[in-house]
Design a protein around this motif. Structure first.
Motif, mmCIF file in Angstrom:
data_model
loop_
_atom_site.group_PDB
_atom_site.id
_atom_site.type_symbol
_atom_site.label_atom_id
_atom_site.label_comp_id
_atom_site.label_asym_id
_atom_site.label_seq_id
_atom_site.Cartn_x
_atom_site.Cartn_y
_atom_site.Cartn_z
ATOM 1 N N SER A 89 58.710 -60.740 1.391
ATOM 2 C CA SER A 89 59.193 -60.047 0.196
ATOM 3 C C SER A 89 58.035 -59.411 -0.548
ATOM 4 N N GLU A 107 57.376 -57.124 -4.477
ATOM 5 C CA GLU A 107 57.859 -56.496 -5.703
ATOM 6 C C GLU A 107 57.250 -55.098 -5.767
ATOM 7 N N THR A 153 64.985 -54.965 -10.297
ATOM 8 C CA THR A 153 64.459 -56.020 -11.170
ATOM 9 C C THR A 153 64.085 -55.370 -12.497
ATOM 10 N N SER A 179 61.805 -53.124 -8.365
ATOM 11 C CA SER A 179 62.720 -53.693 -7.378
ATOM 12 C C SER A 179 62.005 -54.722 -6.519
ATOM 13 N N ARG A 180 62.810 -55.527 -5.859
ATOM 14 C CA ARG A 180 62.299 -56.541 -4.942
ATOM 15 C C ARG A 180 62.853 -56.222 -3.552
ATOM 16 N N THR A 217 63.209 -57.581 0.268
ATOM 17 C CA THR A 217 63.145 -58.726 1.169
ATOM 18 C C THR A 217 63.478 -58.213 2.563
ATOM 19 N N LYS A 232 54.499 -50.683 -0.570
ATOM 20 C CA LYS A 232 54.402 -50.862 -2.031
ATOM 21 C C LYS A 232 53.350 -49.917 -2.608
#
Length: 144
Positions: free
Chosen positions: A7, A9, A97, A101-102, A104, A138
């Motif tokens: 995961s 963020e 979030t 966002s997160r 996974t 990311k």
């Protein structure tokens, strides 16, 4: 069989993260194991679409064909391999979030034959590669 879940963020909304991660033309930008990826069926990507991925895995060239089994923007995409080194499933879940966002990501692999002997090495390689790839995604997303 092994399952790897990673995961991250991301300081971007789920819609833009989903668009980036599920675009076959962009996969090689963030996943270091991918040489190229392309949509084999007519665009746009949707449930039932076919995708081909050329990869470099443990120093070997490999090719996977995938079928998209879930495509629910901006929350989820899942694929199942229809050809490749081993039967594999891949799923992205993306949720908004407070700060973005997160993501996974889960990969399930089922090494067969002689590959079963190397399952611990394969699993750890998948884990480290995918962790690094999500961190790269990311950084690219947050850089704009």
């Amino acid at each position: 069989m092994f399952t790897v879940t990673e995961s991250v963020e991301v300081a971007r909304g789920a819609a833009s993260v989903f668009e980036f991660l599920t675009d076959p033309a962009r996969r090689a930008e963030w996943d270091r194991s991918v040489v190229s990826e392309r949509l084999l069926s007519p665009p746009p990507v949707q449930t039932g679409s076919a995708i081909r991925t050329r990869m470099s895995i443990l120093g070997r060239d490999a090719e996977y064909d995938w079928r998209v089994t879930v495509f629910e923007p901006p929350a989820a995409m899942a694929l199942v391999s229809t050809s490749g080194m081993m039967p594999t499933r891949l799923r992205f879940d993306i949720a908004d979030t407070a700060d973005g966002s997160r993501v996974t990501a889960t990969i399930e692999g089922s090494p067969e034959g002689m590959l079963r002997l190397a399952e611990p090495i394969i699993s750890e390689t998948v884990r480290s590669t995918f962790s690094e790839s999500l961190q790269r995604a990311k950084a690219l997303l947050e850089a704009g």
